[in-house]
Enzyme design. Structure first.
Site, short mmCIF file in Angstrom:
data_model
loop_
_atom_site.label_atom_id
_atom_site.label_comp_id
_atom_site.label_asym_id
_atom_site.label_seq_id
_atom_site.Cartn_x
_atom_site.Cartn_y
_atom_site.Cartn_z
N CYS A 70 40.90 59.19 45.16
CA CYS A 70 41.45 60.35 44.88
C CYS A 70 41.78 59.67 43.43
O CYS A 70 42.09 59.32 42.50
CB CYS A 70 43.16 60.33 45.71
SG CYS A 70 42.25 61.57 46.69
N THR A 71 42.23 58.05 43.89
CA THR A 71 42.79 56.53 42.97
C THR A 71 41.63 56.78 41.70
O THR A 71 41.74 56.59 40.82
CB THR A 71 42.51 55.73 43.02
OG1 THR A 71 43.67 55.51 44.75
CG2 THR A 71 43.35 54.52 42.23
#
Length: 182
Positions: A70-71
């Site tokens: 997600c980062t």
């Protein structure tokens, strides 16, 4: 007697099994919603209807802030923000994270370039068929391109964050070309 019991057990197991990955189909009307969001650490009320008055929206769902994939995905969307703006679009990420977490995520991973919206009760994820099949407290990784007045023109589901940005940009470019000819 054992066969009916086995059949009932199988039916019960199937009913309790998690749903397969889904997504709103192309052509569907995107559900309207309002929720708390953060951009650059600042909290505000995001409204899908208001955003669509200003142009297309790339709405992407992701499992959880500050996790590896997600980062990476947020960073990729942040790096492509100028390309989205050139196409008249804005990006909004949605997760079940609380707004306090998203305030920090909006600054770090999102580089203060786009908003991330809170969906702690999974209401938005449910209406967009984005609830994770194995972990219903989180979102599935799904990206939508939604154009005014609220039509889904593209959806992409893949747990790998790698192609979400390129695919949504391509969908917006194709839509722009099609609208330029009209």
């Amino acid at each position: 007697m054992r066969k009916p019991a086995a059949a009932l057990s199988l039916l019960a197991a199937l009913a309790a099994a998690p749903m397969a990955w889904g997504a709103l189909p192309v052509g569907a009307t995107a559900p309207d919603f309002s929720t708390s969001a953060a951009m650059g650490g600042q909290v505000f009320q995001f409204s899908m209807a208001q955003a669509l008055r200003e142009g297309p929206v790339v709405l992407y769902f992701y499992p959880a802030a500050f996790t590896a994939g997600c980062t990476v995905e947020a960073h990729d969307f942040a790096e492509a923000t100028d390309q989205y703006r050139e196409l008249g679009a804005r990006v909004v990420g949605v997760s079940a994270d609380g707004i306090d977490v998203l305030q920090r995520f909006s600054v770090s991973a999102c580089q203060s370039k786009f908003a991330v919206a809170a969906d702690a009760d999974q209401r938005i994820m449910q209406t967009y068929d984005a609830v994770h099949d194995r972990n219903p407290e989180r979102a599935q990784r799904i990206s939508y391109v939604i154009v005014p007045p609220g039509k889904v023109i593209y959806s992409y589901t893949d747990s790998n964050p790698e192609h979400h940005v390129a695919n949504t940009l391509d969908a917006l470019r194709q839509w722009r070309r099609g609208n330029a000819q009209q």
